[in-house]
Scaffold this motif. Structure first.
Motif, PDB file in Angstrom:
ATOM      1  N   SER B  67       0.680  -1.130   0.087  1.00 34.39           N
ATOM      2  CA  SER B  67       0.095  -0.113   0.045  1.00 34.39           C
ATOM      3  C   SER B  67       0.823   1.434   0.016  1.00 34.39           C
ATOM      4  O   SER B  67       0.595   2.160  -0.835  1.00 34.39           O
ATOM      5  N   GLU B  68       2.136   1.161   0.669  1.00 29.95           N
ATOM      6  CA  GLU B  68       2.940   2.435   0.782  1.00 29.95           C
ATOM      7  C   GLU B  68       3.625   2.721  -0.290  1.00 29.95           C
ATOM      8  O   GLU B  68       3.554   3.833  -0.901  1.00 29.95           O
ATOM      9  N   ALA B  71       1.176   4.021  -2.885  1.00 31.34           N
ATOM     10  CA  ALA B  71       0.773   5.423  -2.438  1.00 31.34           C
ATOM     11  C   ALA B  71       1.908   6.552  -2.938  1.00 31.34           C
ATOM     12  O   ALA B  71       1.488   7.670  -3.340  1.00 31.34           O
ATOM     13  N   ASN B  75       1.281   9.444  -5.317  1.00 29.94           N
ATOM     14  CA  ASN B  75       1.340  10.737  -4.969  1.00 29.94           C
ATOM     15  C   ASN B  75       2.150  11.511  -5.901  1.00 29.94           C
ATOM     16  O   ASN B  75       1.996  12.760  -6.227  1.00 29.94           O
ATOM     17  N   LEU B  90      -7.706   2.750  -4.028  1.00 26.48           N
ATOM     18  CA  LEU B  90      -7.148   3.593  -2.940  1.00 26.48           C
ATOM     19  C   LEU B  90      -7.376   2.772  -1.804  1.00 26.48           C
ATOM     20  O   LEU B  90      -8.558   2.364  -1.566  1.00 26.48           O
ATOM     21  N   ARG B  94      -7.100   6.318   2.600  1.00 29.30           N
ATOM     22  CA  ARG B  94      -6.585   7.416   1.739  1.00 29.30           C
ATOM     23  C   ARG B  94      -7.799   8.451   1.198  1.00 29.30           C
ATOM     24  O   ARG B  94      -7.365   9.566   0.797  1.00 29.30           O
ATOM     25  N   TYR B  98      -6.942  12.093   0.001  1.00 29.35           N
ATOM     26  CA  TYR B  98      -7.045  12.687  -1.629  1.00 29.35           C
ATOM     27  C   TYR B  98      -8.069  13.744  -1.616  1.00 29.35           C
ATOM     28  O   TYR B  98      -7.793  14.673  -2.346  1.00 29.35           O
ATOM     29  N   ASN B 383      -0.586   9.886   6.749  1.00 32.82           N
ATOM     30  CA  ASN B 383       0.830   9.301   6.520  1.00 32.82           C
ATOM     31  C   ASN B 383       1.682   9.535   7.668  1.00 32.82           C
ATOM     32  O   ASN B 383       2.453   8.889   8.090  1.00 32.82           O
TER      33      ASN B 383
END
Lengths: 312, 419
Positions: B67-68, B71, B75, B90, B94, B98, B383
């Motif tokens: 997932s990181e 992301a 990003n 997502l 998130r 977003y 985050n």
């Protein structure tokens, strides 16, 4: 009259026009120098001066891309936040420690490697090649490879230790061992760069000096300290400058080996900057951290430059 | 062939091409799908849509396996205002981020006047996770939660019932590992590496004590509960219930080690079930799954997972993209994905659908777990919150700091972020 006045009116314009042009068609040495330097100066402004100024300006702003809000001027807020941020202090301390350990470490290993490579081998290329390989390997590759070497269960390091009858440690489970593993990897990776520069320096030392020393009855050790080391000094200083600056910017190897863990005990300042700007999109705080790192690098460079000037 | 006929043919051909392109003004939609959630099966769901809507062509983009990492990639796409992605999947944490950053388009216009009632069809947690200040910022793709997987064969052999509390789990693990004398058998596997899963690791016992991390956007940190939570996990390591290098274990490591038959109890998401029943699994038909244990005297708690479809604010095909997402977030697709990819449905009625219960019988028991699962804190600065929690959990498990020190650090750092 009219024609005369016309010509007199036009003439100075023409003259100034030719003057303007002739300066470039037949430039003086000074103008030529400026002209030739211009492209490089413009390029440097574009890729160094502008980003650095922009970075410093952003460090005074409240700019977080996840907030959806436009940037606002924040004064010294980012810097004051930094002062009581425990992670900032921890990552700075780690960065300085890595520099203090790996720069001398790489110097000693690099010097030894260079001296060995300078021995009169019959076939030189295998020695040179093995010196080049760690240097040619991308940093993140080195990090990933050594992360496997030090893996507690599947790694070769613990396997060797086990065969020797020593119980290995869980390297990345302890702050000190993880730090040691990272330092060892950095020394392995960077000592070949040191060795290459020192080897180049070694080859400029004339053989005749050693022959003379032999005649005078100086031993090997004496020769090393009286001839080799003093004549290597310029090469060593250059290597140290490069190595120290890259050590302060250490990122790839701890990032790929531990991601800063356990906890934040092996995170460096460069990793913390990356985390704030890329992961958290907090450009204001990230820029303030980057300004601090920039100042740190500049300070170290200044110290070295002064050392060189003092020697010169 | 005369010149005249050639010309006529050419003209006719040109006219046909023109009219054809006019009739089907083609829209190309580019969809980001997480690689761990069966993009191959999603592709089939996309094909069904393309078959019915000839003017839409869907391409899949996928990458990163956590997932990181995903992301991080998204990003960069979003901060670059890149229009190449139209739709992205997502992680449940998130959509709020977003929306705050202005990276997604709300669905309120396409859902009609009563967006709230449209969202009522979903499980309540997903309606909540996708609604920010009355705006529907994304639509649920599928649900997920954390479960306790256990070795049915080993528990039966030693006459033990699946544990209700973490204390019972520790006792059961000790009894079985001592009796089995298998040096490779771990009592419990969970996520101790500094990844998103470690946030849930921390929150499971914390929530079980009835505490919240964030209430009304403000930090409501209960230090005593935090110490107890960190201590619970650290004790598992110190007592030998979990392995010593648990601080190196990520979600899929837990899955692999359990699948290899080396783990008695495992904390993991629903995706693991399908893998445990696979052909190369050493524990096929030997696995049980129940809700996670509670702390002594507490309520059982699970971490809410699941993924959502968002439409990029920088897409050039927002309307078509929203229409497509409405299809993807429909009960039909949910049922298709449940049967073919074992993804938990975001609609309560799909759990009891006859075809679904036939394909994945355990979904019937999964519904109450998903319904009571708790959502991780909703904040635009998630985050940072996540990073603070996971590095602390990782540090404590590695013995880098004590549970007390860890909780103090965590509180201090969280206060800075949620100030």
């Amino acid at each position: 009259m009219a024609t005369v006045s016309e010509t007199t009116l036009v003439a100075p314009q023409n003259e100034s026009g030719t003057k303007w042009w002739t300066r470039f068609l037949d430039p003086s040495e000074r103008t030529l120098a400026v002209l030739l330097l211009m492209p490089a100066a413009l390029l440097l402004t574009l890729i160094i001066v502008y980003p650095v100024c922009r970075l410093i300006w952003t460090s005074f702003q409240n700019l977080s891309l996840t907030s959806g809000l436009p940037a606002t001027f924040a004064g010294l807020e980012n810097y004051s936040l930094m002062l009581d941020d425990p992670v900032f202090w921890e990552t700075t301390r780690n960065t300085v420690l890595i520099t203090l350990i790996t720069v001398p470490g790489a110097l000693f290993v690099g010097l030894a490697l260079a001296l060995m490579a300078n021995l009169p081998f019959n076939v030189k290329w295998p020695v040179r090649l093995s010196l080049l390989i760690p240097w040619a390997l991308p940093l993140s590759f080195a990090g990933l490879i050594f992360a496997w070497f030090f893996h507690s269960e599947y790694g070769v390091v613990n396997d060797v230790l086990r065969r020797l009858g020593i119980e290995g440690v869980i390297w990345f489970n302890s702050a000190n061992w993880a730090f040691a593993a990272i330092c060892l990897t950095i020394i392995w990776k960077t000592s070949s760069f040191m060795a290459l520069i020192i080897l180049a320096g070694l080859q400029t030392i004339p053989r005749s000096l050693y022959e003379a020393a032999d005649v005078d009855g100086a031993g090997r050790l004496r020769q090393f300290f009286e001839i080799t080391l003093p004549l290597l000094k310029p090469a060593i200083v250059v290597a140290l400058i490069f190595r120290t600056i890259t050590a302060l910017q250490t990122f790839d190897i701890p990032f790929t080996m531990t991601r800063g863990g356990p906890g934040t005990s092996t995170a460096t300042l460069a990793m913390y900057i990356h985390q704030n700007t890329v992961d958290f999109l907090d450009l204001g705080y990230g820029s303030a951290l980057a300004v601090v790192m920039f100042a740190l690098s500049m300070a170290v460079t200044a110290v070295y430059l002064r050392m060189i000037r003092a020697k010169g | 062939m005369t010149l005249k006929t050639t010309m006529t043919l050419l003209l006719a051909g040109a006219a046909m091409t023109l009219s054809a392109s006019a009739a089907t003004a083609q829209t190309n939609l580019r969809v980001f799908v997480s690689s761990q959630h069966r993009p191959d099966v999603w592709r089939k769901a996309f094909d069904m849509y393309e078959a019915k809507n000839a003017n839409v062509k869907v391409t899949i983009e996928t990458g990163g396996n956590t997932s990181e990492q995903q992301a991080q990639y998204l990003n960069t796409v979003m901060t670059a205002k890149d229009p190449s992605l139209d739709i992205m999947i997502l992680d449940v944490i998130r959509p709020a981020q977003y929306a705050a950053a202005g990276w997604t388009v709300p669905f309120n216009d396409v859902l009609g006047n009563d967006a709230a009632s449209a969202m009522k069809r979903y499980l309540p947690a997903y309606a909540e996770a996708n609604t920010v200040d009355g705006k529907v910022v994304a639509l649920p793709a599928f649900a997920d939660a954390m479960f306790l997987y256990y070795r049915k064969d080993l528990l039966e052999k030693h006459g033990i019932q699946p544990p209700q509390t973490w204390g019972e789990l520790a006792a059961a693990a000790k009894k079985v590992t001592e009796a089995e004398k298998d040096p490779n058998l771990q009592g419990l596997s969970f996520q101790g590496k500094a990844i998103e899963g470690a946030v849930c690791t921390f929150l499971l016992p914390y929530w079980s004590m009835g505490k919240q991390l964030v209430s009304d956007g403000k930090l409501s940190f209960d230090k005593e509960a935090a110490v107890k939570s960190l201590k619970l996990w650290k004790d598992f390591v110190d007592q030998g219930v979990a392995k010593k290098n648990i601080a190196e274990v990520a979600t899929d490591d837990t899955r692999k080690e359990f699948q290899a038959g080396n783990v008695l109890f495992a904390v993991n998401w629903s995706y693991a079930w399908g893998q445990f029943q696979g052909a190369e699994s050493a524990v096929k038909d030997k696995v049980g799954v129940v809700k996670l244990p509670a702390v002594q005297g507490g309520q059982p708690a699970s971490c809410l997972g699941g993924w959502e479809w968002g439409v990029s604010a920088y897409s050039n095909n927002k309307t078509e993209a929203q229409k497509f997402v409405q299809y993807l977030s429909s009960p039909e697709v949910s049922e298709f994905m449940a049967i073919n990819a074992a993804l938990l449905p975001q609609f309560p009625e799909v759990y009891t659908d006859a075809d679904v219960t036939k394909a994945v019988p355990w979904f019937a028991n999964a519904r109450p777990v998903v319904e009571t699962a708790k959502a991780r804190p909703v904040t635009p600065r998630y985050n940072e919150v996540s990073e603070i929690i996971r590095t602390t959990v990782n540090g404590v498990l590695a013995g880098q700091s004590t549970p007390e020190e860890g909780a103090t650090q965590m509180e201090g750092r969280l206060r800075r972020v949620l100030r």
